[in-house]
Motif scaffolding. Sequence first.
Motif, PDB file in Angstrom:
ATOM      1  N   UNK A 128     -22.817  39.616  37.612  1.00 13.70           N
ATOM      2  CA  UNK A 128     -22.747  38.880  36.123  1.00 13.70           C
ATOM      3  C   UNK A 128     -23.513  37.512  36.024  1.00 13.70           C
ATOM      4  N   UNK A 129     -24.011  37.504  35.107  1.00 10.09           N
ATOM      5  CA  UNK A 129     -24.884  36.275  34.584  1.00 10.09           C
ATOM      6  C   UNK A 129     -23.662  34.984  34.045  1.00 10.09           C
ATOM      7  N   UNK A 169     -14.555  40.162  32.564  1.00  8.50           N
ATOM      8  CA  UNK A 169     -14.760  41.483  32.175  1.00  8.50           C
ATOM      9  C   UNK A 169     -15.328  41.782  30.851  1.00  8.50           C
ATOM     10  N   UNK A 170     -15.838  42.858  30.435  1.00  3.57           N
ATOM     11  CA  UNK A 170     -16.124  43.374  29.230  1.00  3.57           C
ATOM     12  C   UNK A 170     -14.815  44.209  28.728  1.00  3.57           C
ATOM     13  N   UNK A 226     -15.090  33.599  20.688  1.00  5.97           N
ATOM     14  CA  UNK A 226     -15.226  34.755  21.701  1.00  5.97           C
ATOM     15  C   UNK A 226     -13.929  35.437  21.761  1.00  5.97           C
ATOM     16  N   UNK A 227     -13.654  36.884  21.406  1.00  6.04           N
ATOM     17  CA  UNK A 227     -12.546  37.507  21.679  1.00  6.04           C
ATOM     18  C   UNK A 227     -12.687  38.300  23.131  1.00  6.04           C
ATOM     19  N   UNK A 228     -11.608  38.532  23.657  1.00  3.35           N
ATOM     20  CA  UNK A 228     -11.591  39.341  24.685  1.00  3.35           C
ATOM     21  C   UNK A 228     -10.401  40.095  24.797  1.00  3.35           C
ATOM     22  N   UNK A 243     -17.929  32.599  29.072  1.00  2.00           N
ATOM     23  CA  UNK A 243     -17.336  32.716  28.096  1.00  2.00           C
ATOM     24  C   UNK A 243     -16.096  33.793  28.293  1.00  2.00           C
ATOM     25  N   UNK A 244     -16.228  34.577  29.595  1.00  7.36           N
ATOM     26  CA  UNK A 244     -15.352  35.673  29.721  1.00  7.36           C
ATOM     27  C   UNK A 244     -14.089  35.184  30.616  1.00  7.36           C
TER      28      UNK A 244
END
Length: 226
Positions: free
Chosen positions: A41-42, A53-54, A68-70, A48-49
């Motif tokens: 993972x960069x 996770x995505x 940013x929404x997660x 920002x996460x």
Amino acid sequence: MTMPTLTLISHPLCPFVQRAAIVLIEKQLPFHRINVDLGDKPAWFLAISPTGKVPLLQVQEADGAEEILFESVAICEYLQETQPGPSLYPDDPLTRAKHRAWIEFGSATLGEAWGYLNARDQPSADLKAASFKDKLAQLEKALGPGPYFAGEAFGMVDAVFAPIFRYFAVLQTDSTESLFADFPRGNAWRKALSARASVIAAVSADYPALFQAHLRRQQALLMETV
């Protein structure tokens, strides 16, 4: 009103990303897509996460403000509530609540399907197959005449289950196909979802090869018959 610029931060195989991509396409929204390597993972992604996770959805307003929404459900709900295009929920509050409950059920179903697909031995595969079929039996009772979960209209529940059924469309072995043999409504539903333009477009053309490569790396029992 100026539309925000939307960027979906993604992984090519993630079923939760697919939920968001399907909704974006159903809403006919232009969006950018950036794939990240979840094995390496960069730093910008981790910054920002909150969960590492995505998916993430970057929402940039015309004035430069950015959010940013997660979490896939939160992303899909935001798109449903703020963006034009067809509604993916029924208007009736009680029916809408029931659909949200089936979305939660979809996450549990995904877990059973993933366990079955990645099983490395027959006892584990049999156990997960039985659990997955229990979920299919519950769905069979809830489904109507189709072609989608609630009838003629494609909805959020469909967006949630389409990535699950995609796994089985990629493999199509005797053992995977047999899981659906006792569920004619569920079988028809998954075929209708596989033909939906938004579902097809939610993944890249090399998705089948990528998914099968993943299963080989996992030494999944199913790959012995593919």
